[in-house]
Design a protein around this motif. Structure first.
Motif, PDB file in Angstrom:
ATOM      1  N   GLN A  26       0.814  -1.222   0.000  1.00  0.00           N
ATOM      2  CA  GLN A  26       0.000   0.000   0.000  1.00  0.00           C
ATOM      3  C   GLN A  26       0.850   1.276   0.000  1.00  0.00           C
ATOM      4  OE1 GLN A  26      -2.506  -1.779   3.368  1.00  0.00           O
ATOM      5  NE2 GLN A  26      -3.946  -0.381   2.439  1.00  0.00           N
ATOM      6  N   HIS A 120       0.898  -9.279   4.382  1.00  0.00           N
ATOM      7  CA  HIS A 120      -0.175  -8.287   4.544  1.00  0.00           C
ATOM      8  C   HIS A 120      -0.957  -8.196   3.230  1.00  0.00           C
ATOM      9  CE1 HIS A 120      -1.541  -4.519   6.870  1.00  0.00           C
ATOM     10  NE2 HIS A 120      -2.341  -4.621   5.821  1.00  0.00           N
ATOM     11  N   ASN A 164      -1.414 -10.579   8.542  1.00  0.00           N
ATOM     12  CA  ASN A 164      -2.378  -9.527   8.827  1.00  0.00           C
ATOM     13  C   ASN A 164      -3.791  -9.989   8.484  1.00  0.00           C
ATOM     14  OD1 ASN A 164      -3.167  -6.643   9.344  1.00  0.00           O
ATOM     15  ND2 ASN A 164      -3.885  -6.863   7.232  1.00  0.00           N
ATOM     16  N   GLU A 165      -4.678  -9.881   9.426  1.00  0.00           N
ATOM     17  CA  GLU A 165      -6.116 -10.120   9.251  1.00  0.00           C
ATOM     18  C   GLU A 165      -6.443 -11.334   8.377  1.00  0.00           C
ATOM     19  OE1 GLU A 165      -7.820  -6.453   7.792  1.00  0.00           O
ATOM     20  OE2 GLU A 165      -7.886  -5.634   9.800  1.00  0.00           O
ATOM     21  N   TRP A 298     -18.404   3.441   7.155  1.00  0.00           N
ATOM     22  CA  TRP A 298     -18.283   2.516   8.283  1.00  0.00           C
ATOM     23  C   TRP A 298     -18.799   3.187   9.554  1.00  0.00           C
ATOM     24  CZ3 TRP A 298     -12.451   0.703   7.561  1.00  0.00           C
ATOM     25  CH2 TRP A 298     -12.317   0.135   6.282  1.00  0.00           C
ATOM     26  N   GLU A 324      -3.744  -1.684  14.441  1.00  0.00           N
ATOM     27  CA  GLU A 324      -4.389  -0.715  13.541  1.00  0.00           C
ATOM     28  C   GLU A 324      -5.639  -0.166  14.205  1.00  0.00           C
ATOM     29  OE1 GLU A 324      -5.395  -1.958   9.497  1.00  0.00           O
ATOM     30  OE2 GLU A 324      -3.563  -3.145   9.400  1.00  0.00           O
ATOM     31  N   TRP A 362      -3.719   3.576  12.073  1.00  0.00           N
ATOM     32  CA  TRP A 362      -3.709   3.310  10.634  1.00  0.00           C
ATOM     33  C   TRP A 362      -4.263   4.539   9.948  1.00  0.00           C
ATOM     34  CZ3 TRP A 362      -1.670  -0.441   7.615  1.00  0.00           C
ATOM     35  CH2 TRP A 362      -1.960  -0.330   6.251  1.00  0.00           C
ATOM     36  N   GLU A 369      -5.521   2.279  -0.931  1.00  0.00           N
ATOM     37  CA  GLU A 369      -6.517   1.502  -0.197  1.00  0.00           C
ATOM     38  C   GLU A 369      -7.214   0.493  -1.129  1.00  0.00           C
ATOM     39  OE1 GLU A 369      -7.117   1.070   2.912  1.00  0.00           O
ATOM     40  OE2 GLU A 369      -9.042   0.065   2.751  1.00  0.00           O
ATOM     41  N   TYR A 370      -6.474  -0.509  -1.571  1.00  0.00           N
ATOM     42  CA  TYR A 370      -7.048  -1.610  -2.348  1.00  0.00           C
ATOM     43  C   TYR A 370      -8.084  -1.130  -3.378  1.00  0.00           C
ATOM     44  CZ  TYR A 370      -4.757  -3.842   1.528  1.00  0.00           C
ATOM     45  OH  TYR A 370      -3.824  -4.198   2.441  1.00  0.00           O
TER      46      TYR A 370
END
Ligand code: BGC
Length: 425
Positions: A26, A120, A164-165, A298, A324, A362, A369-370
């Motif tokens: 990123q 990640h 990561n996640e 969100w 994050e 974060w 961002e993707y």
């Protein structure tokens, strides 16, 4: 005359680590032969941007480190891009490894503790050709990757994160079609989660072994979990309760249960916190009108942060590192209040005895961002993406964060200067 409500300074335990986080893909920019380089071209990203340059962290890392120092950072979380150090299977790029050593040493020399992820959300293309996370062979590949990374950088820091996640990754890549390979299959998602759990365990063991073989002391190993409270829309509806229970199990508990089944394979409990879910039968997430929204829509739920801190402390009694927490906010209007609200909730947990040792916001800077691209701004540092040199400016929220770090908490003076109307809830 109305008297101004005063509140006591909210100070954290000595040595608390304040800082921020990025991921390689990123932020770094440059030629990276990973799976995103095949899908993150202009046509797939909402704002038409690409990660080809990202924010040139690879090139301008010294400038970014200077800004982290200006924001009184004590910790910085980053990741090693697998495809960069091993662009073809078994072929390592020693120049890239040297460059990472420079970055990590630069971080340490600035008095900032590096925390590093092995994975990640991205994979080398050669790995994808072999089936990536759906092929059981990934466990051995990941073990080998871990060994190489730890042998190369293990002397530079003791805190390591495997993945990561994992649950977010498995869902985004294999069920929701958002990350490569953009599949839509529940079975594939669970297969991926299962292989990630095995890979985590293999990496946990490898990191400990490699540290011990090199007499580097005992490392602290974890993974960056994504946690969120999941609540039923109607707390009296058995169907909504069932839906919330199932979602909670899959998002929050399943991976932890898998990796800790036989023996505990985390030394430090690390997690990312963004938001909470309110669910209606069946698995239907609906916005909660009580909460403000981020620029990505969100729900902003700071109390949920307190809730998860307490829940996992009560369950695991392991030291906690927040890897994050942040908000997408184009003009930095919501971020200062977001930071104060979340730091306040974290302080409540600390006051209750939860051993939180650090907090990484974060993100350090606006980055890629993707599927939302460069327009989705999460940074403490503003980056002008339109300029080739990626002009960087610390935002007001970055200055606020730097002051919180210097004071080791929130003081009335800081609030007066940055957000005079703010009060602890
Ligand atoms: C990920 C980051 C991402 C952030 C905001 C987390 O899920 O680890 O890579 O940029 O959320 O979406």
């Amino acid at each position: 005359m109305e008297t101004e409500m005063k509140f006591p300074d909210l100070i954290f335990p000595e040595g608390f680590l304040w800082g921020s986080a990025i991921s390689a893909f990123q932020a770094e920019g440059g030629v990276i032969k990973n799976d995103w380089s095949e899908v993150a071209g202009p046509s797939k990203v909402k704002d038409g941007s690409s990660a080809a340059e990202a924010v040139h962290f690879w090139k301008y890392y010294n400038e970014y480190i200077d800004m982290m120092r200006a924001m009184n950072h004590r910790i910085f979380r980053m990741s090693i891009e697998w495809a960069r150090i091993e662009p073809e299977e078994g072929v390592y790029d020693e120049e890239a490894i040297k460059h990472y050593r420079k970055i990590i040493s630069g971080v340490s020399s600035a008095g900032i503790k590096p925390v590093i992820d092995l994975h990640h959300h991205s994979n080398p293309i050669w790995l994808c050709r072999k089936g990536s996370w759906l092929n059981g062979g990934i466990v051995d590949d990941f073990r080998r990757h871990t060994k190489k990374v730890i042998e190369s950088f293990g002397d530079l820091t003791d805190t390591w994160l495997t993945i990561n996640e994992p649950v977010v990754y498995a869902a985004a890549a294999y069920m929701l079609g958002l990350f490569p390979p953009q599949s839509h299959s529940v079975l594939k998602m669970f297969k991926c989660t299962g292989n990630m759990a095995k890979a985590h365990i293999a990496a946990y063991e490898t990191i400990h072994e490699t540290f011990s073989n090199n007499n580097w002391g005992v490392p602290r190993v974890g993974f960056a979990h994504h946690l969120r409270p999941v609540r039923p829309h109607n707390p009296k509806s058995p169907a909504d309760i069932l839906s919330a229970w199932l979602r909670d199990y899959i998002i929050n508990l399943d991976f932890l249960n898998r990796i800790n089944k036989h023996s505990r394979t985390i030394d430090i409990f690390c997690f990312n916190y963004y938001s909470s879910d309110r669910v209606r039968f069946f698995n239907n997430v609906i916005p909660d009108e009580r909460f403000k929204k981020s620029k990505l829509g969100w729900d902003i739920d700071p109390e949920g942060f307190y809730e998860v801190l307490k829940r996992y402390w009560n369950e695991y009694h392991l030291p906690i590192l927040i890897t994050e927490n942040g908000i997408c906010d184009e003009n930095d209007e919501l971020r200062p209040g977001f930071i104060l609200d979340h730091v306040y909730q974290m302080h409540r947990a600390v006051r209750d005895g939860v051993d939180v040792q650090g907090y990484c916001h974060w993100s350090t800077m606006d980055n890629f961002e993707y599927t939302d691209g460069l327009d989705a701004r999460f940074g403490l540092i503003h980056v002008d993406h339109s300029r080739p040199e990626k002009t960087r400016t610390i935002k007001q929220s970055g200055n606020l964060f730097g002051e919180i770090s210097a004071a080791n908490g929130i003081t009335a003076g800081i609030v007066d200067r940055f957000n005079p109307g703010w009060r602890p809830l």
